[in-house]
Design an enzyme around this catalytic site. Structure first.
Site, mmCIF file in Angstrom:
data_model
loop_
_atom_site.group_PDB
_atom_site.id
_atom_site.type_symbol
_atom_site.label_atom_id
_atom_site.label_comp_id
_atom_site.label_asym_id
_atom_site.label_seq_id
_atom_site.Cartn_x
_atom_site.Cartn_y
_atom_site.Cartn_z
ATOM 1 N N ASP A 69 0.816 -1.215 0.000
ATOM 2 C CA ASP A 69 0.000 0.000 0.000
ATOM 3 C C ASP A 69 0.851 1.268 0.000
ATOM 4 O O ASP A 69 2.060 1.219 0.213
ATOM 5 C CB ASP A 69 -0.988 -0.014 1.191
ATOM 6 N N ASN B 248 -7.198 -2.041 14.227
ATOM 7 C CA ASN B 248 -8.622 -2.181 13.882
ATOM 8 C C ASN B 248 -8.874 -3.401 12.983
ATOM 9 O O ASN B 248 -9.956 -3.562 12.449
ATOM 10 C CB ASN B 248 -9.161 -0.901 13.217
ATOM 11 N N HIS C 25 -7.295 -4.092 10.125
ATOM 12 C CA HIS C 25 -7.089 -3.913 8.685
ATOM 13 C C HIS C 25 -5.855 -4.688 8.200
ATOM 14 O O HIS C 25 -4.959 -5.010 8.971
ATOM 15 C CB HIS C 25 -7.040 -2.428 8.285
ATOM 16 N N GLU D 9 -9.667 -1.282 5.090
ATOM 17 C CA GLU D 9 -10.244 -0.910 6.374
ATOM 18 C C GLU D 9 -11.527 -1.708 6.661
ATOM 19 O O GLU D 9 -12.224 -2.122 5.721
ATOM 20 C CB GLU D 9 -10.592 0.588 6.366
HETATM 21 C C1 GLP Z 1 -0.547 0.413 8.482
HETATM 22 C C2 GLP Z 1 -0.256 -0.085 7.054
HETATM 23 C C3 GLP Z 1 -0.110 -1.574 6.980
HETATM 24 C C4 GLP Z 1 0.508 -2.088 8.254
HETATM 25 C C5 GLP Z 1 -0.454 -1.865 9.403
HETATM 26 C C6 GLP Z 1 0.157 -2.109 10.754
HETATM 27 O O1 GLP Z 1 -1.480 1.431 8.525
HETATM 28 N N1 GLP Z 1 -1.231 0.278 6.089
HETATM 29 O O2 GLP Z 1 0.619 -1.919 5.826
HETATM 30 O O3 GLP Z 1 0.765 -3.448 8.147
HETATM 31 O O4 GLP Z 1 -1.047 -0.590 9.333
HETATM 32 O O5 GLP Z 1 1.083 -1.101 11.061
HETATM 33 P P1 GLP Z 1 2.124 -1.207 12.235
HETATM 34 O O6 GLP Z 1 3.046 -2.302 11.904
HETATM 35 O O7 GLP Z 1 2.835 0.126 12.264
HETATM 36 O O8 GLP Z 1 1.353 -1.469 13.483
#
Ligand code: GLP
Length: 242
Positions: free
Chosen positions: A67, A136, A138, A143
């Site tokens: 992403d 959340n 995702h 989302e």
């Molecule tokens: C982010 C990204 C994801 C990531 C997830 C967890 O917003 N879009 O690619 O895997 O949320 O993030 P983190 O590893 O910082 O908790």
């Protein structure tokens, strides 16, 4: 799901890096799906160290990140492209031509999403996808909501997701883009294997809902129960509600 629980974050990183290195040894032309975010930083550091020690060669590996924020240039310091440059690409020998990224600054974002789907297809599909989980539930930037989109698409980010990504924008949530581009759940599910990484207490609830809960679009990670080859790499804290 193949669930592996480790004592510490560092042990998780070593295990995931080992999994990636092994996959590259078995298939030097591996197509590797990558994720930004705080969770895989330790894994990327471990992979850089293994490269420096001559234990893994990325020269024929192709990567696709899952992403990217919309409305900012790939060169923007808050972009996932720059994040990956700093934490991973700059420390290994991946051919820059084999690094694939969604361009959130493209003139036509729908065309850009189509281009990305085709690029993944042309590369022969993703062999191994690294995946994080949002608090959340995702995956990528898919989302929670009443419906999910299969293909790579444009999304509106939830407030919690923007808050959790504020660190990339000097802690100022108002500067976090409101939209992003992400592989869809169908794109992610075409990966031949998926390695999900989650660490820390703040991920425990999302991990439990992903693994034990009903399969629902309100917890996109719960769909992972449907994919036959998902490995889950957790530390004790993230696994504490299982
Ligand atoms: C982010 C990204 C994801 C990531 C997830 C967890 O917003 N879009 O690619 O895997 O949320 O993030 P983190 O590893 O910082 O908790």
């Amino acid at each position: 799901m193949d669930i592996r629980v480790f004592e510490t974050d560092a042990e998780v990183a070593a295990a995931v890096a080992g999994r990636v290195a092994e996959a590259i040894r078995a298939r030097p032309t591996l197509v590797l799906g990558l994720a930004a975010g705080g969770t895989p930083v330790a894994t990327y550091a471990e992979l850089r160290a293994r490269f420096a020690a001559g234990q893994v060669d990325f020269s024929h590996v192709t990567t696709f990140n899952i992403d990217e924020f919309a409305g900012i240039e790939p060169s923007h310091p808050g972009s996932f492209r720059q994040f990956m440059q700093v934490h991973f690409f700059s420390g290994v020998n991946i051919d820059p031509h084999r690094i694939h990224f969604l361009d959130g600054s493209a003139a036509d974002l729908e065309v850009e999403c189509d281009r990305y789907e085709k690029a993944i297809e042309n590369a022969g599909g993703i062999d191994l996808q690294l995946l994080g989980i949002g608090t959340n539930g995702h995956i990528g930037f898919n989302e929670p909501g009443p419906a999910l989109v299969a293909r790579t698409h444009r999304v509106r980010l939830h407030a919690i997701t923007r808050r959790e990504n504020a660190a990339l924008f000097s802690g100022d949530v108002s500067r976090v883009p409101r939209e992003a581009l992400t592989m869809g759940v169908g794109t992610i599910f075409r990966a031949r294997a998926i390695a999900v990484v989650a660490t820390g207490q703040r991920k425990a609830a999302a991990v439990a809902r992903a693994v034990l809960g009903p399969i629902t679009t309100h917890v996109p990670a719960s769909l992972l129960q449907l994919h036959g080859r998902v490995e889950l790499y957790l530390d004790r804290a993230a696994a504490s509600r299982l």
